[in-house]
Design an enzyme around this catalytic site. Structure first.
Site, PDB file in Angstrom:
ATOM      1  N   ALA A  66       0.869  -1.167   0.000  1.00  0.00           N
ATOM      2  CA  ALA A  66       0.000   0.000   0.000  1.00  0.00           C
ATOM      3  C   ALA A  66       0.911   1.224   0.000  1.00  0.00           C
ATOM      4  O   ALA A  66       2.070   1.156   0.427  1.00  0.00           O
ATOM      5  CB  ALA A  66      -0.888  -0.021   1.230  1.00  0.00           C
ATOM      6  N   GLY A 111       0.704  -4.883   0.952  1.00  0.00           N
ATOM      7  CA  GLY A 111      -0.484  -4.962   0.095  1.00  0.00           C
ATOM      8  C   GLY A 111      -0.212  -5.649  -1.235  1.00  0.00           C
ATOM      9  O   GLY A 111      -1.131  -6.187  -1.860  1.00  0.00           O
ATOM     10  N   GLU A 134       4.705  -4.926   7.366  1.00  0.00           N
ATOM     11  CA  GLU A 134       3.938  -3.879   8.052  1.00  0.00           C
ATOM     12  C   GLU A 134       4.438  -3.584   9.458  1.00  0.00           C
ATOM     13  O   GLU A 134       4.408  -2.439   9.915  1.00  0.00           O
ATOM     14  CB  GLU A 134       2.440  -4.257   8.100  1.00  0.00           C
ATOM     15  CG  GLU A 134       1.720  -4.092   6.766  1.00  0.00           C
ATOM     16  CD  GLU A 134       1.834  -5.301   5.839  1.00  0.00           C
ATOM     17  OE1 GLU A 134       2.609  -6.218   6.142  1.00  0.00           O
ATOM     18  OE2 GLU A 134       1.137  -5.311   4.816  1.00  0.00           O
TER      19      GLU A 134
HETATM   20  N1  CAA Z   1       4.587   3.180  -0.825  1.00  0.00           N
HETATM   21  C1  CAA Z   1       4.989   4.337  -1.392  1.00  0.00           C
HETATM   22  N2  CAA Z   1       6.106   4.487  -2.082  1.00  0.00           N
HETATM   23  C2  CAA Z   1       6.901   3.423  -2.207  1.00  0.00           C
HETATM   24  C3  CAA Z   1       6.574   2.178  -1.630  1.00  0.00           C
HETATM   25  C4  CAA Z   1       5.355   2.082  -0.940  1.00  0.00           C
HETATM   26  N3  CAA Z   1       4.915   0.927  -0.401  1.00  0.00           N
HETATM   27  N4  CAA Z   1       7.557   1.309  -1.906  1.00  0.00           N
HETATM   28  C5  CAA Z   1       8.474   1.973  -2.623  1.00  0.00           C
HETATM   29  N5  CAA Z   1       8.085   3.253  -2.792  1.00  0.00           N
HETATM   30  C6  CAA Z   1       8.780   4.309  -3.508  1.00  0.00           C
HETATM   31  C7  CAA Z   1       9.967   4.819  -2.687  1.00  0.00           C
HETATM   32  O1  CAA Z   1       9.530   5.769  -1.726  1.00  0.00           O
HETATM   33  C8  CAA Z   1      10.836   5.421  -3.773  1.00  0.00           C
HETATM   34  O2  CAA Z   1      10.287   6.672  -4.136  1.00  0.00           O
HETATM   35  P1  CAA Z   1      11.298   7.935  -4.399  1.00  0.00           P
HETATM   36  O3  CAA Z   1      12.135   7.483  -5.569  1.00  0.00           O
HETATM   37  O4  CAA Z   1      10.344   9.040  -4.727  1.00  0.00           O
HETATM   38  O5  CAA Z   1      12.091   8.104  -3.160  1.00  0.00           O
HETATM   39  C9  CAA Z   1      10.605   4.489  -4.956  1.00  0.00           C
HETATM   40  O6  CAA Z   1       9.381   3.796  -4.686  1.00  0.00           O
HETATM   41  C10 CAA Z   1      11.706   3.447  -5.107  1.00  0.00           C
HETATM   42  O7  CAA Z   1      11.847   2.783  -3.867  1.00  0.00           O
HETATM   43  P2  CAA Z   1      13.246   2.653  -3.107  1.00  0.00           P
HETATM   44  O8  CAA Z   1      14.139   3.806  -3.423  1.00  0.00           O
HETATM   45  O9  CAA Z   1      12.951   2.415  -1.661  1.00  0.00           O
HETATM   46  O10 CAA Z   1      13.812   1.340  -3.807  1.00  0.00           O
HETATM   47  P3  CAA Z   1      14.820   0.273  -3.181  1.00  0.00           P
HETATM   48  O11 CAA Z   1      15.227  -0.602  -4.305  1.00  0.00           O
HETATM   49  O12 CAA Z   1      15.880   0.933  -2.387  1.00  0.00           O
HETATM   50  O13 CAA Z   1      13.927  -0.573  -2.159  1.00  0.00           O
HETATM   51  C11 CAA Z   1      11.961  -1.773  -1.445  1.00  0.00           C
HETATM   52  C12 CAA Z   1      12.866  -1.347  -2.633  1.00  0.00           C
HETATM   53  C13 CAA Z   1      12.727  -2.747  -0.542  1.00  0.00           C
HETATM   54  C14 CAA Z   1      10.736  -2.468  -2.016  1.00  0.00           C
HETATM   55  C15 CAA Z   1      11.577  -0.518  -0.639  1.00  0.00           C
HETATM   56  O14 CAA Z   1      11.057   0.454  -1.523  1.00  0.00           O
HETATM   57  C16 CAA Z   1      10.553  -0.768   0.423  1.00  0.00           C
HETATM   58  O15 CAA Z   1      10.856  -1.304   1.476  1.00  0.00           O
HETATM   59  N6  CAA Z   1       9.283  -0.342   0.162  1.00  0.00           N
HETATM   60  C17 CAA Z   1       8.219  -0.412   1.135  1.00  0.00           C
HETATM   61  C18 CAA Z   1       7.707  -1.817   1.297  1.00  0.00           C
HETATM   62  C19 CAA Z   1       6.653  -1.857   2.381  1.00  0.00           C
HETATM   63  O16 CAA Z   1       6.888  -1.577   3.523  1.00  0.00           O
HETATM   64  N7  CAA Z   1       5.429  -2.277   1.994  1.00  0.00           N
HETATM   65  C20 CAA Z   1       4.303  -2.389   2.882  1.00  0.00           C
HETATM   66  C21 CAA Z   1       3.502  -1.129   2.880  1.00  0.00           C
HETATM   67  S1  CAA Z   1       2.276  -1.114   4.156  1.00  0.00           S
HETATM   68  C22 CAA Z   1       0.993  -2.020   3.549  1.00  0.00           C
HETATM   69  O17 CAA Z   1       1.046  -2.567   2.470  1.00  0.00           O
HETATM   70  C23 CAA Z   1      -0.189  -2.114   4.461  1.00  0.00           C
HETATM   71  C24 CAA Z   1      -1.293  -2.956   4.000  1.00  0.00           C
HETATM   72  O18 CAA Z   1      -1.262  -4.191   4.100  1.00  0.00           O
HETATM   73  C25 CAA Z   1      -2.497  -2.359   3.505  1.00  0.00           C
END
Ligand code: CAA
Length: 260
Positions: A66, A111, A134
């Site tokens: 998400a 998500g 999460e």
């Molecule tokens: N939401 C919003 N933006 C996201 C995102 C997310 N879940 N995941 C990645 N992005 C964005 C980053 O902020 C970044 O944006 P900018 O370039 O503007 O800074 C872009 O995508 C590229 O990401 P990274 O620079 O972080 O890429 P990376 O290769 O270094 O890392 C990753 C990749 C490990 C997937 C890392 O992006 C990450 O950990 N993302 C979040 C994953 C996460 O925590 N997901 C769960 C969300 S909560 C949820 O889903 C709740 C639910 O059940 C409803």
């Protein structure tokens, strides 16, 4: 139908839906969830579509969760509405009358993992990564991860992933039964298409009833579930596909199913 964050392509009875926000690793915001809802409602209503493939744009992510930026400042009421919208999407996919295959082409986190879990079958590129991170954000999964993950891979293994937030690779996901098959990334969509085409050539009504019997039966007591299956089996005998399938077998020729 045109979408801002989805690409939809249809050919030979197979629809391919691509979540297309690569700059945010295809993260699901409210707009994207609304589009998924509208898109899958359209696919349900489109009789020409017999199977669906769901994937993510770019080489890095299926869906990285998400949208964290969009969630950060939500109050509890808005967070609940957001989760319920996500649940609506997952429920629609899970109960679509057509098979939905997730082609997981990279990160499937939070998500994104939940979206893959709502699909019937998951194929993964060997670059795919799965997880429910999460707890690293101070929250729990909101789109069904605490429910579909343990139902698919078992309580103990699901709790380990949920409590640690750890990511696992495609090989480990295969070992846990989280994915059906792992292939090189370049072959992922083709592998999903071959499977989709194979299923699409069967009687669509019978496939839909199989899906319904598995999904609903697993939520019932065994006796009721078997009765549910028997009733669905009986219903098949009201179709032209049953006559065609059994006649074709006895006449030693391939069946030509109409989905009626
Ligand atoms: N939401 C919003 N933006 C996201 C995102 C997310 N879940 N995941 C990645 N992005 C964005 C980053 O902020 C970044 O944006 P900018 O370039 O503007 O800074 C872009 O995508 C590229 O990401 P990274 O620079 O972080 O890429 P990376 O290769 O270094 O890392 C990753 C990749 C490990 C997937 C890392 O992006 C990450 O950990 N993302 C979040 C994953 C996460 O925590 N997901 C769960 C969300 S909560 C949820 O889903 C709740 C639910 O059940 C409803």
């Amino acid at each position: 139908m045109e979408f801002n964050n989805l690409l939809v392509e249809k050919s030979d009875g197979i629809a391919t839906v691509t979540v297309n926000r690569p700059r945010a690793l295809n993260a699901l915001n409210e707009e994207t969830l609304g589009e998924l809802l509208a898109c899958f409602e359209g696919l349900e209503a489109d009789a020409s579509v017999r199977a669906v493939i769901l994937t993510g744009a770019g080489e890095k992510a299926f869906v990285a969760g998400a949208d964290i930026a969009a969630m950060k400042d939500l109050d509890a009421v808005a967070a609940r509405d957001f989760a319920l919208l996500g649940h609506q999407v997952m429920h629609l996919i899970e109960h679509l009358s057509k098979p939905v295959i997730a082609a997981v082409n990279g990160f499937a986190l939070g998500g994104g993992c939940e979206l893959a879990l709502a699909c019937d079958i998951r194929f993964a590129g060997d670059n795919a990564r799965f997880g429910q991170p999460e707890v690293n954000l101070g929250v729990i999964p909101g789109f069904g991860g605490t429910q579909r993950l343990p139902r698919l891979i078992g309580k103990g293994r699901a709790k380990e992933l949920l409590f640690t937030g750890d990511m696992i690779d495609a090989g480990e996901a295969l070992r846990l039964g989280l994915v059906n098959r792992v292939v090189p990334p370049a072959e992922l969509l083709d592998a999903a298409r071959v499977l989709a085409a194979k299923i699409a050539a069967k009687g669509a009504f019978a496939v839909a009833l199989c899906k319904e019997a598995v999904n609903n039966g697993l939520e019932m007591e065994m006796d009721k579930a078997c009765r549910f299956e028997a009733d669905h089996f009986a219903l098949c005998f009201a179709t032209a596909d049953q006559k065609e399938g059994m006649s074709a077998f006895l006449e030693k020729r391939p069946a030509n199913f109409s989905g009626r």
